[in-house]
Design a protein around this motif. Structure first.
Motif, short mmCIF file in Angstrom:
data_model
loop_
_atom_site.label_atom_id
_atom_site.label_comp_id
_atom_site.label_asym_id
_atom_site.label_seq_id
_atom_site.Cartn_x
_atom_site.Cartn_y
_atom_site.Cartn_z
N THR A 101 -13.54 1.93 -8.56
CA THR A 101 -12.36 2.13 -7.74
C THR A 101 -11.86 3.55 -7.89
O THR A 101 -11.86 4.10 -9.00
CB THR A 101 -11.24 1.12 -8.09
OG1 THR A 101 -10.13 1.30 -7.19
CG2 THR A 101 -10.76 1.28 -9.52
N ASP A 113 0.81 -1.22 0.00
CA ASP A 113 0.00 0.00 0.00
C ASP A 113 0.84 1.26 0.00
O ASP A 113 0.42 2.30 -0.51
CB ASP A 113 -0.93 0.02 1.22
CG ASP A 113 -2.10 -0.94 1.08
OD1 ASP A 113 -2.30 -1.47 -0.03
OD2 ASP A 113 -2.81 -1.16 2.08
N ASN A 117 -1.32 5.92 -6.88
CA ASN A 117 -2.11 7.03 -6.35
C ASN A 117 -1.41 8.37 -6.51
O ASN A 117 -2.05 9.41 -6.68
CB ASN A 117 -2.45 6.78 -4.88
CG ASN A 117 -3.38 5.59 -4.72
OD1 ASN A 117 -4.39 5.49 -5.40
ND2 ASN A 117 -3.01 4.67 -3.84
N ASP A 167 -2.74 1.94 -2.09
CA ASP A 167 -4.07 1.58 -1.60
C ASP A 167 -5.15 2.12 -2.55
O ASP A 167 -4.85 2.80 -3.53
CB ASP A 167 -4.29 2.10 -0.17
CG ASP A 167 -4.25 3.62 -0.07
OD1 ASP A 167 -3.76 4.28 -1.02
OD2 ASP A 167 -4.71 4.16 0.94
N SER A 168 -6.40 1.82 -2.24
CA SER A 168 -7.51 2.27 -3.08
C SER A 168 -8.77 2.32 -2.23
O SER A 168 -8.78 1.86 -1.09
CB SER A 168 -7.71 1.34 -4.28
OG SER A 168 -8.07 0.04 -3.84
N LYS A 169 -9.82 2.87 -2.80
CA LYS A 169 -11.10 2.88 -2.11
C LYS A 169 -12.21 2.66 -3.12
O LYS A 169 -12.11 3.09 -4.28
CB LYS A 169 -11.31 4.20 -1.36
CG LYS A 169 -11.30 5.43 -2.22
CD LYS A 169 -11.44 6.68 -1.36
CE LYS A 169 -11.44 7.95 -2.22
NZ LYS A 169 -11.53 9.18 -1.38
N GLY A 185 -6.49 6.00 -3.53
CA GLY A 185 -6.23 6.14 -2.12
C GLY A 185 -5.25 7.29 -1.88
O GLY A 185 -5.13 8.20 -2.70
N THR A 186 -4.53 7.21 -0.79
CA THR A 186 -3.62 8.30 -0.41
C THR A 186 -2.17 7.87 -0.31
O THR A 186 -1.31 8.68 0.04
CB THR A 186 -4.04 8.87 0.97
OG1 THR A 186 -3.95 7.83 1.96
CG2 THR A 186 -5.45 9.43 0.92
N ARG A 187 -1.89 6.60 -0.63
CA ARG A 187 -0.54 6.07 -0.46
C ARG A 187 -0.12 5.31 -1.71
O ARG A 187 -0.93 4.72 -2.40
CB ARG A 187 -0.50 5.12 0.75
CG ARG A 187 -0.90 5.77 2.06
CD ARG A 187 -1.51 4.77 3.02
NE ARG A 187 -0.64 3.64 3.35
CZ ARG A 187 -1.06 2.52 3.90
NH1 ARG A 187 -2.35 2.33 4.17
NH2 ARG A 187 -0.21 1.55 4.18
#
Length: 349
Positions: free
Chosen positions: A226, A210, A235, A216-218, A229-231
């Motif tokens: 999808t 991640d 991203n 990472d994702s959301k 994310g922030t990392r």
């Protein structure tokens, strides 16, 4: 014959692994920055081909090759990498340099030029990521398809490719093995590279997770479900985090504008207006189910648009298209790439 040596350089931010020709420490620095899922190893031939007056240095970005695997704060776009680059130059006591960036590395050196133009003698971009990031945008001005950046970020990576990287796969059984991705996507088939084994090892040196690749994702409501994310790597390339809309305005008042040469393979399938790594294009051709008509990202057109804006405020811009070449022009067509690079270095401010 010139030779390259490797060493780790402690800097104010992290310890970075570089390749260099230590015998040329008095030459004009030329700093090479690699792309995603690769390392400085991809620059060896280009470095060795430089005339004696230049000092070639290729760096591994954080989380790649031999550089410290510090986490990537994707909310800063590519600035973690660009700030690392600045720290490396300070540690090497370099006030100014020429910069060469491939793919994601093209975005890194563009960010560096936007933030610190006085340190840039010239800029050579090799199939660079769009100035509006990778995925999730439309139009030459990089408008978001969805406010949350749907269609970009860590969730867009192919899980089988990530798994095979983690397993250290060096074979050709799977079409998504690192070796096959190199042979089918990094270069234009049927070319097979002399340094193929070295390049596969460089790809396998990518730190995963991640905080690194893919990131990472959301989940989100918009297709394809999808969002960034922030990392991590993908991203920091998402258009919600990395955008160079203001490149031309940031440099408009700067008295000396570095010349920019954009070298691109005409048959690149990674950074393309019809990229095989863009979920919107894959949806349009039926490779990703449930496509809702979201347009593919016009990556090449977006880069051309942003560089044209830079030219309007006085920047010198040149586009060099290499027919029959793919994503890694510098290893596929070293002579054409080298000629374009030398011309740019000679124009450096």
């Amino acid at each position: 014959m010139p030779t390259l040596t490797a060493r780790r350089v402690p800097t104010a931010r992290l310890t970075q692994h570089i390749l260099e020709d230590a015998s040329r420490d008095a030459g004009e620095p030329v700093v090479f920055v690699h792309g995603n899922v690769s390392s400085s190893a991809f620059w060896q031939d280009a470095m060795l081909a430089l005339p004696e007056r230049y000092r070639p240095i290729a760096v591994d970005l954080r989380g790649f090759g031999g550089t410290d695997p510090l986490p990537v704060d994707a909310t800063r776009g590519l600035r973690d990498y660009a700030d690392d680059l600045m720290a490396l130059l300070e540690a090497l006591h370099m006030e100014r340099a020429h910069f060469v960036g491939w793919s994601m590395g093209g975005g890194v050196v563009l960010q560096h030029m936007r933030d610190r133009p006085a340190m840039v003698r010239s800029l050579t971009l090799v199939n660079p990521v769009s100035p509006y990031g990778f995925g999730g945008t439309k139009g030459v001005d990089g408008r978001l398809n969805s406010p949350d950046g749907a269609g970009s970020g860590g969730g867009t990576a192919n899980p089988d490719f990530v798994r095979l990287l983690a397993e250290g796969d060096r074979g050709e059984t799977s079409p998504l093995s690192p070796r096959n991705v190199l042979a089918l996507c990094y270069v234009k088939p049927p070319l097979r590279l002399k340094r193929e084994d070295e390049y596969v090892e460089a790809m396998l040196g990518t730190r995963l997770g991640d905080d690194h690749y893919p990131g990472d994702s959301k989940p989100c409501e918009a297709w394809p479900g999808t969002a960034p994310g922030t990392r991590g790597v993908l991203n920091c390339l998402a258009p919600t985090h990395f955008r160079l809309d203001d490149l031309h305005t940031a440099l408009a008042a700067h008295p000396v504008k570095p010349p920019v040469t954009w070298v691109r393979g005409e048959d690149d399938v990674i950074v393309s207006d019809t990229s095989l790594f863009d979920l919107a294009h894959l949806g349009a051709i039926g490779a990703v189910p449930g496509w809702d008509g979201t347009p593919a990202q016009p990556m090449v057109a977006q880069t051309r648009h942003v560089l044209a804006l830079y030219a309007r405020v006085g920047g010198r811009v040149r586009e060099v298209t290499v027919p029959g070449a793919g994503h890694a022009v510098h290893v596929e067509r070293p002579q054409e790439f080298g000629a374009a690079l030398l011309e740019t270095l000679a124009e450096g401010v």
